[in-house]
Design a protein around this motif. Structure first.
Motif, mmCIF file in Angstrom:
data_model
loop_
_atom_site.group_PDB
_atom_site.id
_atom_site.type_symbol
_atom_site.label_atom_id
_atom_site.label_comp_id
_atom_site.label_asym_id
_atom_site.label_seq_id
_atom_site.Cartn_x
_atom_site.Cartn_y
_atom_site.Cartn_z
ATOM 1 N N ILE A 193 0.820 -1.214 0.000
ATOM 2 C CA ILE A 193 0.000 0.000 0.000
ATOM 3 C C ILE A 193 0.849 1.257 0.000
ATOM 4 C CG2 ILE A 193 -1.731 -1.245 1.354
ATOM 5 C CD1 ILE A 193 -1.151 0.784 3.629
ATOM 6 N N VAL A 194 0.157 2.375 -0.306
ATOM 7 C CA VAL A 194 0.838 3.662 -0.233
ATOM 8 C C VAL A 194 -0.151 4.731 0.232
ATOM 9 C CG1 VAL A 194 0.421 4.354 -2.633
ATOM 10 C CG2 VAL A 194 2.401 5.257 -1.418
ATOM 11 N N ALA A 195 0.368 5.631 1.037
ATOM 12 C CA ALA A 195 -0.364 6.829 1.446
ATOM 13 C C ALA A 195 0.708 7.894 1.523
ATOM 14 C CB ALA A 195 -1.036 6.624 2.803
ATOM 15 N N SER A 196 0.764 8.729 0.500
ATOM 16 C CA SER A 196 1.944 9.588 0.302
ATOM 17 C C SER A 196 1.759 11.007 0.796
ATOM 18 C CB SER A 196 2.264 9.653 -1.190
ATOM 19 O OG SER A 196 1.301 10.463 -1.843
ATOM 20 N N GLY A 197 0.535 11.375 1.099
ATOM 21 C CA GLY A 197 0.303 12.761 1.468
ATOM 22 C C GLY A 197 0.078 13.670 0.273
ATOM 23 N N ASN A 198 0.185 13.132 -0.943
ATOM 24 C CA ASN A 198 -0.148 13.910 -2.145
ATOM 25 C C ASN A 198 -1.402 13.280 -2.741
ATOM 26 O OD1 ASN A 198 -0.192 14.311 -5.170
ATOM 27 N ND2 ASN A 198 1.404 15.786 -4.609
ATOM 28 N N LEU A 199 -2.497 14.031 -2.749
ATOM 29 C CA LEU A 199 -3.791 13.436 -3.106
ATOM 30 C C LEU A 199 -3.817 12.886 -4.530
ATOM 31 C CD1 LEU A 199 -6.268 15.892 -1.406
ATOM 32 C CD2 LEU A 199 -6.072 13.445 -0.942
ATOM 33 N N ALA A 211 -1.318 11.868 -6.462
ATOM 34 C CA ALA A 211 -0.515 10.642 -6.533
ATOM 35 C C ALA A 211 -1.296 9.468 -5.954
ATOM 36 C CB ALA A 211 0.810 10.829 -5.790
ATOM 37 N N ASP A 212 -1.959 9.702 -4.829
ATOM 38 C CA ASP A 212 -2.638 8.600 -4.159
ATOM 39 C C ASP A 212 -3.913 8.171 -4.885
ATOM 40 O OD1 ASP A 212 -0.602 8.548 -2.392
ATOM 41 O OD2 ASP A 212 -1.730 9.281 -0.673
ATOM 42 N N ARG A 259 -4.329 8.230 -8.039
ATOM 43 C CA ARG A 259 -3.857 7.401 -9.157
ATOM 44 C C ARG A 259 -3.499 5.990 -8.659
ATOM 45 N NH1 ARG A 259 -0.193 11.887 -12.503
ATOM 46 N NH2 ARG A 259 -1.990 12.864 -13.513
ATOM 47 N N SER A 260 -2.937 5.901 -7.472
ATOM 48 C CA SER A 260 -2.665 4.585 -6.902
ATOM 49 C C SER A 260 -3.981 3.831 -6.683
ATOM 50 C CB SER A 260 -1.932 4.722 -5.557
ATOM 51 O OG SER A 260 -0.662 5.313 -5.754
ATOM 52 N N LEU A 301 -6.851 4.246 -8.273
ATOM 53 C CA LEU A 301 -7.444 3.836 -9.549
ATOM 54 C C LEU A 301 -6.739 2.608 -10.106
ATOM 55 C CD1 LEU A 301 -9.317 4.209 -11.971
ATOM 56 C CD2 LEU A 301 -7.723 5.915 -12.880
ATOM 57 N N HIS A 302 -5.419 2.584 -9.969
ATOM 58 C CA HIS A 302 -4.669 1.418 -10.450
ATOM 59 C C HIS A 302 -5.038 0.168 -9.643
ATOM 60 C CE1 HIS A 302 -0.997 -0.760 -8.908
ATOM 61 N NE2 HIS A 302 -1.175 -0.006 -7.855
ATOM 62 N N VAL A 360 2.446 15.210 -11.242
ATOM 63 C CA VAL A 360 2.687 15.081 -9.797
ATOM 64 C C VAL A 360 4.179 15.221 -9.535
ATOM 65 C CG1 VAL A 360 2.696 13.477 -7.836
ATOM 66 C CG2 VAL A 360 0.700 13.585 -9.370
#
Ligand SMILES: [Ca+2]
Ligand SMILES: [Ca+2]
Ligand SMILES: [Ca+2]
Ligand SMILES: [Ca+2]
Ligand SMILES: [Ca+2]
Ligand SMILES: [Ca+2]
Lengths: 273, 273, 273, 273, 273, 273
Positions: free
Chosen positions: D132-138, D140-141, D143-144, D146-147, D201
């Motif tokens: 998983i990822v939670a990057s703090g950039n909406l 970017a996240d 897109r994660s 949706l993928h 991004v």
């Protein structure tokens, strides 16, 4: 910088689909000693190589070849998975023999990769950066490379008997020959380096730097009952670098103390008080 | 079956606590080439050894010794962590030099192990069964063992310079001497096995079984520009087993086809139609 | 088949060593969204690509470029680690400012790689095959690629502020520009594919195949108290493919049953009897 | 804070036990793109969300829904495993067709979980926080997200064909519809965010901050032979944000130097001297 | 099905940022015994629970509470990371004391999560599905739960001393109290289950089913020299279930054979011939 | 220091080869609760034990016994794999019943280990250092040990029904009896420690140190609808240590705030501005 050419290094043409074999072939693609391992190991060794142009070039030559081996195995796995869709499988299930081969499919070859190779081993465990090493010491690393090619060729040889597909076998024969060359190659490099620096890694920590402990470097500790181990070259004669003679400690006793660690501060909450 | 004796194999007595060094020492305890690795590798090779009593006994002798090395490193790490409780650290924070050493502590040495060694490397990554191999082919495995001892001694040699603690250094000198012996030991075993079976693993897949591919076993593919790699023993002369002469392919071309995989059934949902 | 050229794709020349930065740069080399990830992801997608020569070629172009990015980052890390031997560190410890930078070194950069890049992230966790995907569905995979390049560029942008080294920054600017291009590239590919197949993956499982469940594809379930989420484009208007209108379920209730699983046979030893 | 309601979100009622299918369903429960992944990804993105109440609420709404999806899949797997005790299996072994289904069981479903779902994929590999990822950039996240929903729906669609069980298929249709909605949802969020910040991004590292490297953001490097890749939208016309025009480098040359790293201090024990 | 409420279960308000503490707190969020572990363990046990409504409800009550604990720790970590941007850090570097706290930051808190909590432990190792168990045997699982809460409370107690931040300490006191309750809770459940089924797991494999091996269930094998272990309750008196009396084997001898495995077929390529 | 004796602790003699069973037995060798886990857990607890000679000796006694259990399981797996070479398998494929048993082989038992046991579980996932704990708090660790032996005996009991091989069953009965003893042993140790320190871990963080939060240690939060959980010993009466009375919060409300984290500096590239 790298470039890619569309042809495969060697011909890959399997006679017929075989999803169970595709699962097994994953071991030599993405397993501990698969092509991904040697590819990444040689590339990292080459990228990190300092001050030895001959070795660096050689590592880059072979590392670059290995990327193409990953490519060939993906091509092989794709062909072995042809016709393994769920519907094909349902049809195949009519014939018990085919059903067994189809039923042995790795479920991720259907669900995750859609009939392609994966960076995983024959049990589906993902490839891992801890499979490889690039230590900055050439002799240590060449020994790692020889060990990897030995395990790798052994696995391909075993795999060879798990199929009667002549197309697959022809490709494996190419891999067996290349793995044989690569064993020669690392042996040759090891020979050069041992002549230069001696046989012990690292040479720059020589026996005399071990001071009072030097004698420990020639003793065999017989800690499993029985003395069958006395018969090996490691138990008699001199060390390969002639720095001392081996001693077989048939009945060894400990040389150290009984550990007696302190009770820590209470903020460690050990409840030992 | 195993038995345990309370004394350590060698004396462990560090001069003073050093939590940062404790963190670094974890590499040679629970890292890729740490004592856990050689312990488990030799034990599994010994447990699985078939029909070679001499080698099996030798593997059990050294595997059993290595359990004691894990024990010694735990004793060392415990001593290096003495006095590293949060309260001690708060006090230490007064003195910048000590603070740096204290601040370099692995947080798990406080939180998880309460000042004890852990089955993890110097970055806290847990030890993993994929670090080891026991293949059932003795020559392949002895080469793995030689590579592991080479990387292991290299790491201890580097660690030696990361401390001035004479107690720690004395213990490392013991380990360096033992790792030197273990390199000799595996070289000797390799020499015996190569004399018996030849230098290529596995011997039971000989060159002639490679059929039409045999010639591939002598070619160096120059796939990274530049021909510095031409100067090595791997590029000229004969293979170590005299089965052929090396060829340097200065300008290699692919021998295979361009892959052209089929479109699968629509139930794979590739959306390629 | 691949070939290697000795020059790097872009110039790498750092102003001065900085072992702490070397540790941080590992994130974009061997982390979840580092260069190893995009390299392996594009190569596997390319190797496995069926029946779409244009996309396959494009994937191979960029996958091959990314191998060179791994190479560049290894070169950068090697330079950042220059002069970080234990002895250099001891000297550096005299000057507090340098000491901090030296002390922030990843211990494996000394012990394991001997001052070279590693296939691990900024905390030393090994790269893992489960970071990548190659599914056989182009739109699904291009979305994965866009997400990876978005996270990747974000991380390089953050890293940019963690150093004042102009040589490093110049290299990062190259990477930021390339990651920008790669975002454009995947957006363009996504646009093409969405025009061909629609926006939902997989297209070959169309709304009508969902039968009685189709209506569930337009409902937002408000399961966290508060209705701030009502204001988004996802809560009002029509689905992007015009197949239905969104419904905001402000106060949703479960549509299923309470599970009531059977007690298994006693040979499962559940002790529930 | 969370609350639980005993009913499932949707009805789960399989027609008959099928341990082999239970094994396969694990992929969409505990695999790379299974429900555990989207659950943990949305929850961490929601927990960490700063200053955007609308998005935070939306993330919490869907993250909370996904916990219930994990619950539904566990209920399905439990039902598919009913009657798969060793004794039932022994009985089933009489009938070859049933035997095959029974024999395909994941051994851990018997030994470890006692006929329940597990946090592992279809090959038994444990779920991993690095999925998983939670990057703090909406952007970017999103897109994660949706993928992840694209890969997830693709896997469920494939799974749909691996069974004829109408109860299972009805549940999958619900999941397919929800995954369709979730794709719409992330597309809508992405559209909003791209309108606000542009498509690259991160937006806060704009082209002009790339200084001298800006032109690299428009070039396609043709590093795999053949120019089929010239035909895509990524090779002609302007970048989506209109900041430049694409250039197809048909015959690219490296722009960097040949790396020439220093020999380190001898305390690194490289044996290069 | 689950629902979310915006308020945290307990107040989280740290006094001041502390990135080093944020790194350490990750252990009790995403480590082996962190909140993610108990959350997932209780949820899977609850989802898989068969035929024991009272226990299932209890597991769902506490599993649901634990999701909120993950939420609280993310909130705490976010606050501890406030003001830890690269620029803030550069400023902080002026003051040595602050610099140390800032420099102790987990690089992924900057690069990957953008100042948010992560599903990893205090060394950055990702959370793993193999941390948890749900076996289908209630007594076995309640013992797992008691052990997890014991290790968990121990870690929070240690962490308590690693900060002087009163806001953090107040939150930890809440966690310590809850972990205390959870220890009581599992003890109470264990007491109930032991009264029903006896103390040995699984009860459905009773002593008499062990046939000729029953006597082995009362013997202590003294395999480490020294008889200090003779003094424990495990060495004298009767088994807790009164089925036999303990025997201290002061000088135990093996009861088994020396293994003598067969040489396999030559297609295994062992080279033993 | 350790020593090895050639005889196994107990007799291992299987009636006939069974590669499928060999695969399943891997769970209790190299799985989460297999013999490798208890071996390493007790050894690390023993190595790290401070100031409690009686417990340390006991841990070393049992840890040393467990090394021998790993040895026994390797012997069993080797025997179960006899005659499973590819050629044997081809022959076996004639008879459908044998074919099924042969076909269920773990491919790594052929390819990687050459018919020997491996440090992996029944799905081939490598053993992992994160399976174990040695915390420095005896009561916490004894509870971990009791849980491990409970899960371990449960798995062996299940495995017992998966074979009719009387030789295997006889060995399992020995293991079941030993696991029963080990449960008694940890119960006895726990009883001693609870009498000394009380039942809550760690005792050195007593209720009164929780200050204002003490009351939270007696409350059950009913967060899953339904009040079935009210009927347990955990919901009524007093805590086991008599420090308070349980309270069942039938309708709990959050006691905390709504988190409201700050927007970070722009160098975090969150694009929230
Ligand atoms: Ca011996
Ligand atoms: Ca070359
Ligand atoms: Ca809401
Ligand atoms: Ca091209
Ligand atoms: Ca003893
Ligand atoms: Ca309830």
């Amino acid at each position: 910088m790298f470039r890619h050419q569309k042809e495969l290094q060697f011909e890959i043409k399997v006679d017929r689909p075989d999803p169970q074999l595709a699962k097994q072939v994953q071991e030599v693609l993405g397993g501990q000693f698969g092509e991904m391992t040697v590819m990444m190991q040689y590339l990292f060794q080459g990228f990190n190589c300092r001050g030895e142009e001959k070795y660096k070039d050689m590592l880059m030559d072979i590392g670059t070849e290995e990327i193409g081996h990953v490519e060939m195995l993906c091509a092989m796995i794709s062909q072995l998975l042809d016709g393994a869709s769920p519907d094909d499988q349902a049809k195949a299930a009519q014939d018990p023999a085919t059903a067994a081969i189809m039923g042995g499919i790795n479920p991720q070859h259907l669900l995750v990769s859609g009939l392609g190779g994966m960076p995983t081993n024959s049990n589906g465990v993902p490839w891992n950066g801890a499979y490889i090493v690039a230590s900055g010491n050439l002799l240590a690393d060449m020994r790692s490379n020889l060990h990897a090619e030995s395990q790798g060729r052994l696995q391909v040889a075993r795999l060879y008997h798990m199929t009667r597909d002549e197309g697959v076998r022809a490709a494996f024969r190419k891999m067996l020959a290349r793995d044989r060359y690569h064993q020669y190659q690392w042996m040759a490099a090891i020979e050069e380096l041992e002549q230069r620096n001696g046989v012990v890694v690292p040479a720059s920590f020589p026996p005399e730097a071990e001071l009072e402990s030097q004698t420990e470097a020639y003793k065999f500790w017989n800690l499993s009952e029985g003395q069958e181990s006395k018969e090996g070259l490691w138990a008699t004669g001199s060390a390969p670098d002639g720095t001392g003679d081996f001693v077989y400690e048939a009945d060894p006793v400990p040389l150290g103390n009984i550990p007696n660690p302190e009770i820590p501060a209470s903020s460690l909450h050990h409840d030992l008080d």
